[in-house]
Design an enzyme around this catalytic site. Structure first.
Site, PDB file in Angstrom:
ATOM      1  N   ASP A 231       0.832  -1.203   0.000  1.00  0.00           N
ATOM      2  CA  ASP A 231       0.000   0.000   0.000  1.00  0.00           C
ATOM      3  C   ASP A 231       0.873   1.262   0.000  1.00  0.00           C
ATOM      4  O   ASP A 231       1.847   1.327  -0.735  1.00  0.00           O
ATOM      5  CB  ASP A 231      -0.982  -0.031   1.181  1.00  0.00           C
ATOM      6  CG  ASP A 231      -2.066   1.019   1.047  1.00  0.00           C
ATOM      7  OD1 ASP A 231      -3.034   0.762   0.309  1.00  0.00           O
ATOM      8  OD2 ASP A 231      -1.946   2.112   1.639  1.00  0.00           O
ATOM      9  N   TYR A 377      -2.686  11.402   1.236  1.00  0.00           N
ATOM     10  CA  TYR A 377      -3.165  11.333  -0.150  1.00  0.00           C
ATOM     11  C   TYR A 377      -3.110  12.709  -0.806  1.00  0.00           C
ATOM     12  O   TYR A 377      -2.695  12.834  -1.957  1.00  0.00           O
ATOM     13  CB  TYR A 377      -4.584  10.769  -0.192  1.00  0.00           C
ATOM     14  CG  TYR A 377      -4.636   9.290   0.097  1.00  0.00           C
ATOM     15  CD1 TYR A 377      -4.400   8.820   1.387  1.00  0.00           C
ATOM     16  CD2 TYR A 377      -4.895   8.365  -0.907  1.00  0.00           C
ATOM     17  CE1 TYR A 377      -4.429   7.462   1.672  1.00  0.00           C
ATOM     18  CE2 TYR A 377      -4.929   7.006  -0.624  1.00  0.00           C
ATOM     19  CZ  TYR A 377      -4.688   6.558   0.660  1.00  0.00           C
ATOM     20  OH  TYR A 377      -4.708   5.216   0.929  1.00  0.00           O
ATOM     21  N   HIS A 432      -4.963  -7.372  -0.446  1.00  0.00           N
ATOM     22  CA  HIS A 432      -4.174  -6.157  -0.317  1.00  0.00           C
ATOM     23  C   HIS A 432      -3.337  -6.111   0.963  1.00  0.00           C
ATOM     24  O   HIS A 432      -2.292  -5.489   0.986  1.00  0.00           O
ATOM     25  CB  HIS A 432      -5.140  -4.975  -0.363  1.00  0.00           C
ATOM     26  CG  HIS A 432      -4.474  -3.649  -0.402  1.00  0.00           C
ATOM     27  ND1 HIS A 432      -3.615  -3.280  -1.411  1.00  0.00           N
ATOM     28  CD2 HIS A 432      -4.528  -2.596   0.439  1.00  0.00           C
ATOM     29  CE1 HIS A 432      -3.184  -2.043  -1.176  1.00  0.00           C
ATOM     30  NE2 HIS A 432      -3.709  -1.612  -0.063  1.00  0.00           N
TER      31      HIS A 432
END
Ligand SMILES: *[C@@H]1O[C@H](CO)[C@@H](O)[C@H](O)[C@H]1NC(C)=O
Ligand SMILES: *[C@@H]1O[C@H](CO)[C@@H](O)[C@H](O)[C@H]1NC(C)=O
Length: 462
Positions: A231, A377, A432
């Site tokens: 990630d 982000y 993930h």
């Protein structure tokens, strides 16, 4: 799509890409446009004259009133809206499932016990560039003198924490007779996550965090080390390997990242003949392109919000334990296996327990880090940050890529552009959160990779 339309779309996109960027710009990486100051200060206010560079022991010790307050909020929450008839996780987390988890959290999840568990590994804090960075540092025990102890940094992403690594750490730090090395694991929290202090100034994106992480390893005395990430941990470490190729001895990732104009053109051309870029048995992971694109859009709304309005989003998510759990746990269902979207239980108990999942949610809750975690982000997807071109560079150090069935996928034919020196490519079942989901499988793959890195290094030295 009809063949003619398909061909036209492919040729048109290739033509537009060439027109827009020029051939040279597509086939060779653009230069890195920023310089990375190892001393850049991210703390509040003005940089103090004297920096504290001590490494301090840390233990979780959450005051009772924080836990009382949490229980009260869980007791006083408003009724959840029932899911639509016949709907499981397709509209987001199923509220029947959520209700069960929240009830477990309120009545069965025992923080006294969990805090003890979370404190089972040695933890530290040290101030780097104005931010207190929290990390686990776990050394192997009773290692014979004949074995090498290799430093390995492992880095989590969003919505994860160091909790994802509690099961894999014993595998990495336990020696076995068939190997002449074992790891000493350093697992930091990203700034703004868990107990690592958040930046007070804008601009702390993945590249800048890479600087902090390398500084952390230098502070601990590891001039050279290995790293592993998934990630956002993978994005940060990919950046780190590019910025500090002399410090990283090898990089193992369970989320390779290749996003370049050339890769996009190849993917478009592959619509005509997928075999050019992707193995036959993996073609359904890349094509049909339009379906995959729409799937990506459906599953990444969170990313767009976090990349643009993290502070607005963080208010609601961060203020309610139910909201926080819903927002985080949705990712552990569909991120682990998208097919679980059609199960009311979200498949969560196939690979995790409510206790383990709530440990991770608790780390976000008690550190009140929803907003600061989202900002990663905004900082990393800004044009200022992507324009630094770090992730456009090929990685010089040896790498190993593990691909998990339900995680983001990079086709074999695209990997070489950024991973020209890849010594191991493995494919596994799983999703993930590999370290959390299949710790033994991932640990084994890391050991195999580092074995190859060691051979590579001894060949380079000769
Ligand atoms: C293409 O690359 C050249 C030289 O590296 C640069 O000056 C130019 O701005 C680039 N063009 C685009 C559209 O990025
Ligand atoms: C929680 O765990 C602690 C430590 O194991 C134990 O002493 C305590 O009784 C437990 N509390 C509840 C409510 O079960």
């Amino acid at each position: 799509m009809g063949v003619i339309i398909k061909i036209s779309v492919v040729l048109l996109s290739v033509f537009l890409a060439l027109l827009g960027l020029g051939f040279h710009n597509i086939t060779s990486p653009p230069a890195i446009t920023a310089s990375f100051n190892r001393n850049q200060y991210w703390g509040p206010g003005k940089e103090p004259q004297k920096q504290d560079d001590s490494v301090r022991k840390f233990k979780l010790d959450v005051p009772d009133n924080v836990i009382q307050d949490l229980k009260q909020r869980l007791s006083n929450m408003r009724p959840l809206t029932p899911p639509l008839e016949g709907i499981q996780q397709q509209y987001g987390i199923n509220s029947n499932l959520l209700k069960e988890i929240l009830e477990f959290w309120r009545t069965k999840y025992n923080w006294t016990e969990r805090q003890e568990y979370l404190n089972k590994y040695p933890q530290y804090k040290t101030n780097i560039q104005g931010l207190d960075i929290h990390f686990l540092h776990v050394k192997p025990q009773n290692v014979p003198k004949t074995k090498k102890i290799l430093p390995l940094m492992i880095l989590h992403g969003w919505p994860g924490s160091v909790r994802e690594f509690y099961e894999i750490i014993p595998h990495l730090t336990t020696q076995s007779d068939d190997r002449d090395f074992v790891f000493e694991v350093i697992a930091p929290h990203i700034p703004g996550y868990g107990f690592s202090q958040a930046a007070a100034k804008p601009g702390l994106g993945a590249n800048q965090i890479a600087v902090i992480m390398n500084n952390l390893m230098q502070r601990l005395g590891f001039k050279q080390y290995y790293c592993q990430g998934g990630d956002f941990g993978a994005i940060i470490l990919q950046s780190l390997t590019i910025l500090y190729p002399n410090n990283v001895l090898g990089y193992h990732t369970n989320m390779a990242y290749v996003s370049t104009p050339l890769a996009n053109i190849k993917t478009a051309l592959g619509m005509l003949y997928p075999g050019w870029i992707v193995r036959k048995d993996h073609q359904d992971r890349v094509y049909p392109l339009w379906d995959k694109f729409m799937h990506r859009i459906r599953e990444t709304g969170y990313l767009h919000l976090q990349a643009t309005k993290p502070d607005t989003l963080g208010v609601g998510v961060g203020d309610s334990p139910a909201g926080l759990a819903a927002y985080i746990l949705e990712k552990f269902t569909t991120g682990t296996n998208i097919q679980w979207q059609t199960r009311e239980d979200g498949g969560l108990l196939e690979k995790f327990t409510y206790t383990n999942l709530l440990d991770n949610v608790m780390i976000y809750w008690i550190s009140n880090s929803a907003t600061t975690s989202f900002r990663l982000y905004a900082e990393s997807f800004s044009t200022a940050h992507t324009g630094q071109n770090v992730l456009r560079q090929p990685i010089k150090v040896p790498t190993a890529v593990a691909r998990f069935r339900w995680d983001f996928y990079v086709a074999d034919g695209l990997l070489g552009e950024i991973y020209p020196n890849n010594l191991q490519l493995s494919d596994f079942d799983g999703g993930h959160f590999a370290a959390f989901e299949v710790p033994e499988v991932l640990a084994q793959d890391i050991f195999n990779a580092v074995e190859k890195f060691l051979v590579y290094q001894s060949n380079v030295q000769q």
